[in-house]
Design a protein around this motif. Structure first.
Motif, PDB file in Angstrom:
ATOM      1  N   LYS A  42      35.460  34.705   5.089  1.00  0.00           N
ATOM      2  CA  LYS A  42      36.675  33.479   4.142  1.00  0.00           C
ATOM      3  C   LYS A  42      36.080  32.272   4.213  1.00  0.00           C
ATOM      4  CE  LYS A  42      40.178  35.897   5.703  1.00  0.00           C
ATOM      5  NZ  LYS A  42      39.255  36.842   6.470  1.00  0.00           N
ATOM      6  N   SER A  43      36.552  32.120   6.298  1.00  0.00           N
ATOM      7  CA  SER A  43      36.606  30.234   6.273  1.00  0.00           C
ATOM      8  C   SER A  43      34.839  30.424   6.275  1.00  0.00           C
ATOM      9  CB  SER A  43      36.736  30.041   7.796  1.00  0.00           C
ATOM     10  OG  SER A  43      37.999  30.905   7.752  1.00  0.00           O
ATOM     11  N   THR A  44      34.072  30.708   6.458  1.00  0.00           N
ATOM     12  CA  THR A  44      33.164  29.783   5.996  1.00  0.00           C
ATOM     13  C   THR A  44      32.217  29.607   4.846  1.00  0.00           C
ATOM     14  OG1 THR A  44      31.934  32.365   7.974  1.00  0.00           O
ATOM     15  CG2 THR A  44      30.382  30.609   6.384  1.00  0.00           C
ATOM     16  N   PHE A 157      42.450  25.096   1.182  1.00  0.00           N
ATOM     17  CA  PHE A 157      42.993  25.844   2.668  1.00  0.00           C
ATOM     18  C   PHE A 157      42.820  27.180   3.595  1.00  0.00           C
ATOM     19  CE2 PHE A 157      46.052  24.029  -1.064  1.00  0.00           C
ATOM     20  CZ  PHE A 157      47.344  23.445  -0.302  1.00  0.00           C
ATOM     21  N   ASP A 158      42.591  26.619   4.748  1.00  0.00           N
ATOM     22  CA  ASP A 158      42.463  27.914   5.437  1.00  0.00           C
ATOM     23  C   ASP A 158      44.061  28.557   6.104  1.00  0.00           C
ATOM     24  OD1 ASP A 158      40.978  29.818   6.550  1.00  0.00           O
ATOM     25  OD2 ASP A 158      39.767  28.827   7.891  1.00  0.00           O
ATOM     26  N   GLU A 159      44.244  29.419   5.542  1.00  0.00           N
ATOM     27  CA  GLU A 159      45.102  30.375   6.943  1.00  0.00           C
ATOM     28  C   GLU A 159      46.247  29.519   6.692  1.00  0.00           C
ATOM     29  OE1 GLU A 159      44.579  33.431   9.167  1.00  0.00           O
ATOM     30  OE2 GLU A 159      42.164  33.427   7.911  1.00  0.00           O
ATOM     31  N   PRO A 160      46.602  28.385   5.743  1.00  0.00           N
ATOM     32  CA  PRO A 160      47.891  27.138   6.209  1.00  0.00           C
ATOM     33  C   PRO A 160      49.109  27.774   6.806  1.00  0.00           C
ATOM     34  CG  PRO A 160      47.753  27.465   3.522  1.00  0.00           C
ATOM     35  CD  PRO A 160      47.027  28.741   4.474  1.00  0.00           C
TER      36      PRO A 160
HETATM   37 MG   LIG Z   1      39.052  32.218   8.852  1.00  0.00          MG
END
Ligand SMILES: [Mg+2]
Ligand SMILES: Nc1ncnc2c1ncn2[C@@H]1O[C@H](COP(=O)(O)OP(=O)(O)OP(=O)(O)O)[C@@H](O)[C@H]1O
Lengths: 363, 378
Positions: A42-44, A157-160
């Motif tokens: 996901k982050s990637t 937004f990455d897991e904000p």
């Molecule tokens: Mg991640």
């Protein structure tokens, strides 16, 4: 028109493929949520969109322009990191002005923009503080403010919210929802682990797994019509119960026998060749209904009870596989080891073939 | 439970006490040096610095006035005067033989040989009488024990700074040290950022080489380097020594700073990148301010090392007035003025004063926690 488009996009770290053949179109003004198990990329994917990670195959288009080699700042995106990533030596005001100063916006203009953003995020009293003098929630708002002032086309937004405590998380989640409402034009992409965040915020959810996209759809679509067993079990908490079953009769209504001998009649059409195949059926915990009759679908001894007040969860351990979980509204009085029988409305049953594909919704 | 608490507090005490002892152990010599350097040189040779705040008791050997100054009063030949000359002092005892210099108390009138009499008063005035004329041209010896007020003076400093040439050497050392501290830090900071956060081929090998250079003894490179300087035409000059110190300091500087910079949170840098900053801006606006503690630590090390260096200065600078650094000057003073403690202590203090200042002014940057507030949990 698509605001953002991924075409067969892929990512390799050295020789290790992390994502392959991602195809996704995101329309202007959508709030897309990426969910998936930890480490699924996901982050990637988000960082590939941001330009922080090179796209090793395929392409990324924003507003019809190929973005593969465009630096992050020129993509019209802003990113909010899980760890806030504030500049610790700069005040809140300077943190928020940083991008504008680099873009050589006039001083008065920067002041107006920053103060406006601070106002809308209730940060005005803290403008001249350093990040270390702020609470977690305030820091996260500064991080969001830093994105807002740049007025990007796409917010990432990455897991904000994952560093905030439960109450603050709910509050900030609502703030983000309101923020989105105020800016119907901007697109947001949001990575989360939290089911509730995903279900409440998303216009569409993208379920990632196994280097690719499992399913894209509105939250309720994913909940009601999962295309495969992974999505069925991933969306919803507690997860959907999966019961192995053997096809004994095909046709407009498929009959399956379960391991415990019960017979399920599922109103789904199956072709004759599936006779004797090992399928599985899925039933959501809240769809399991207590019954006294002998026409039960599942029978078991309660191994564990979780009483949450609004609901009661009953766990039934099985020889193999995850325990069967039943959700009963309100407070229910059961005892451990008590034998209970359940039926499920056949219309609500899911059926997955030997390859875990949903027979109901996949064509 | 109780015993654990008790134990730990006893331990705390032990720690505190040993810290205090260590601090005393380390600061007392410096303090002694400071005190010695401002004492009168006569007092300095006669007693230790720890006695310098109380009045000093000194045994003096004085001579009376010569025979030529005698006068005749009645039947007696008389010599008078004061053992302190024009100065003031208090006599606590006196004597006339070296075997027994403290035999008598002031005011006594004591017989000497051949009918002579000696009287010395507390204020130092003496009266020497004899029935026959005095003949000694140099006067006779008088032993007095006196109490003197402690004398503190800056004369030693003015002497070493102006008369002994330490002032010029001080400036020379400054000329060497400041650029030799700043240049390597600047270069190393850039290099460290590149090695930590910029992708380029051969980065790992480059870093390994830098670390490898740490083990090369610099003494090995002195002569080849000097030869090179002479060939290129730099010769013995300040430029040469700056470059030499830069070269010798760089591996450690790059290594230390790279480790520090690599430890900065990646998100901060990525965030700046998304905000549109290019590598140079990231370096100047984000990395440099956040790296200040590491820069300050290294600056202190490099400064002290260059300031106290004698070897490299001896090799790369000449021995003339224009280029002789303080360590070199101190070495010369040790040879030529080894007995003059007032010169040596004052010189020593001049040479440690600047490093002390540098340390105290930079130590506040050595505090940790500069990153707090930036990322989660901070
Ligand atoms: Mg991640
Ligand atoms: N620099 C890297 N080199 C090699 N593999 C990497 C690198 N960075 C990430 N990966 C791998 O890529 C995969 C995806 O990582 P990613 O951070 O995108 O996961 P994620 O879905 O965001 O997980 P989480 O939900 O835990 O944040 C992981 O399996 C990870 O091990």
């Amino acid at each position: 028109m698509a605001n953002l488009k991924l075409i067969n996009a892929g990512k390799m770290y050295g020789n290790v493929p992390v994502l392959t053949d991602i195809n996704l179109e995101i329309k202007k003004g959508e709030l897309i949520v990426f969910v998936g198990p930890s480490g699924c990329g996901k982050s990637t994917l988000l960082r590939m969109i941001a330009g922080l990670e090179k796209i090793t195959s395929g392409g990324l288009e924003i507003d019809g322009e190929l973005m593969n080699d465009v630096p992050p700042a020129k993509r019209g995106i802003a990113m909010v990191f899980q760890s806030y990533a504030l500049y610790p030596h700069l005040t809140v005001r300077d943190n928020m002005s940083f991008a504008l100063k680099i873009a050589k916006v006039a001083k008065d203009e920067i002041k107006t923009i920053v103060e406006e953003a601070a106002e809308s995020l209730q940060l005005t009293p803290y403008l001249d503080r350093l990040p270390k003098a702020l609470s977690g929630g305030q820091r996260q708002r500064v991080a969001i403010g830093r994105a807002i002032v740049r007025n990007p086309k796409i917010y990432l937004f990455d897991e904000p919210l994952s560093n905030l405590d439960a109450a603050l998380r709910v509050a900030t989640r609502i703030e983000i929802a309101q923020l989105k409402e105020k800016m119907p034009e901007s697109t947001m992409i949001y990575v989360t682990h939290d089911q509730v965040e995903a279900m409440t915020l998303a216009t569409r959810i993208v379920v990632l797994n196994n280097r690719g996209i499992e399913q894209v759809g509105t939250p309720l679509e994913l909940y009601e019509k999962p295309l495969n067993k992974f999505v069925a079990t991933f969306i919803g908490s507690p997860a959907m119960n999966i019961l192995p079953a053997k096809v004994v009769a095909t046709g407009a209504v498929t009959s399956l026998t379960l391991a415990n001998g019960a017979v399920a009649e599922v109103p789904i059409n199956t072709a004759d060749q599936y006779l004797d195949n090992d399928f599985s059926i899925g039933a959501r915990p809240e769809d399991m209904l207590l019954t006294q009759s002998d026409e039960y679908l599942f029978k078991g001894n309660v191994s564990y009870i979780e009483a949450l007040g609004e609901i009661t969860l009953l766990y039934f351990n099985r020889e193999e596989g995850a325990p069967v979980i039943v959700k009963i509204p309100g407070i229910a009085h059961f005892e451990r080891d008590q034998e209970l029988k359940f039926t499920v409305d056949p219309k609500k049953l899911q059926m997955f073939d030997a390859l875990d594909i949903s027979c109901k919704y996949h064509d | 439970m109780d015993s654990i608490v008790g134990k730990s507090s006893a331990l705390t005490w032990a720690v505190n006490i040993s810290v205090v002892l260590l601090v005393l152990l380390w600061t007392i010599p410096t303090f002694g040096l400071l005190v010695s350097s401002v004492r009168d040189k006569d007092q300095l040779v006669s007693s230790g610095w720890w006695t310098s705040f109380s009045k000093v008791e000194r045994n003096l050997i004085k001579r009376s006035a010569p025979a030529s100054e005698q006068s005749k009063v009645d039947d007696l030949y008389v010599l008078t005067g004061n053992v302190f000359g024009d100065k003031k002092g208090v006599v606590t005892a006196f004597g006339w033989r070296s075997q027994d210099p403290m035999a008598f108390i002031p005011g006594d009138s004591v017989p000497l040989r051949k009918g002579k009499m000696l009287q010395i008063n507390a204020d130092g005035s003496y009266l020497l009488t004899s029935p026959i004329p005095f003949t000694s041209k140099r006067g006779s010896r008088l032993f007095v024990t006196s109490i003197e007020e402690p004398i503190f003076t800056l004369n030693n400093y003015s002497e070493v700074l102006f008369a002994e040439g330490l002032g010029k050497s001080f400036l020379n050392t400054m000329t060497v040290t400041i650029p030799a501290t700043i240049i390597p830090i600047l270069i190393a900071a850039f290099a460290a950022y590149a090695l930590a956060w910029m992708e380029f081929p051969g980065r790992a090998i480059f870093l390994a080489m830098v670390v490898g250079l740490l083990v090369v003894p610099l003494q090995m490179s002195l002569i080849p380097l000097l030869k090179l300087y002479t060939d290129v035409g730099i010769g013995k000059s300040y430029l040469g020594i700056w470059l030499a110190h830069t070269g010798f300091g760089l591996p450690l500087a790059i290594y230390l700073l790279r480790n520090y910079i690599a430890g900065l949170p990646r998100e901060i840098i990525e965030s700046a990148r998304v905000d549109g900053a290019n590598e140079f801006m990231i370096f100047v606006k984000i990395i440099l301010p956040l790296t200040f503690p590491a820069l300050a630590s290294f600056a202190i090390f490099q400064f002290l090392w260059v300031w106290n260096d004698l070897l490299i200065a001896t090799v790369f600078l000449g021995n003339n007035e224009e280029q002789l650094v303080m360590t070199g000057r101190l070495r010369e003073l040790l040879g030529s003025r080894g007995g003059n403690w007032e010169i040596l202590t004052a010189s020593a203090f001049v040479s440690i004063f600047v490093p002390l200042m540098v340390f105290f002014s930079l130590q506040k940057y050595l505090v940790r926690g500069l990153l707090s507030g930036s990322v989660k949990g901070g």
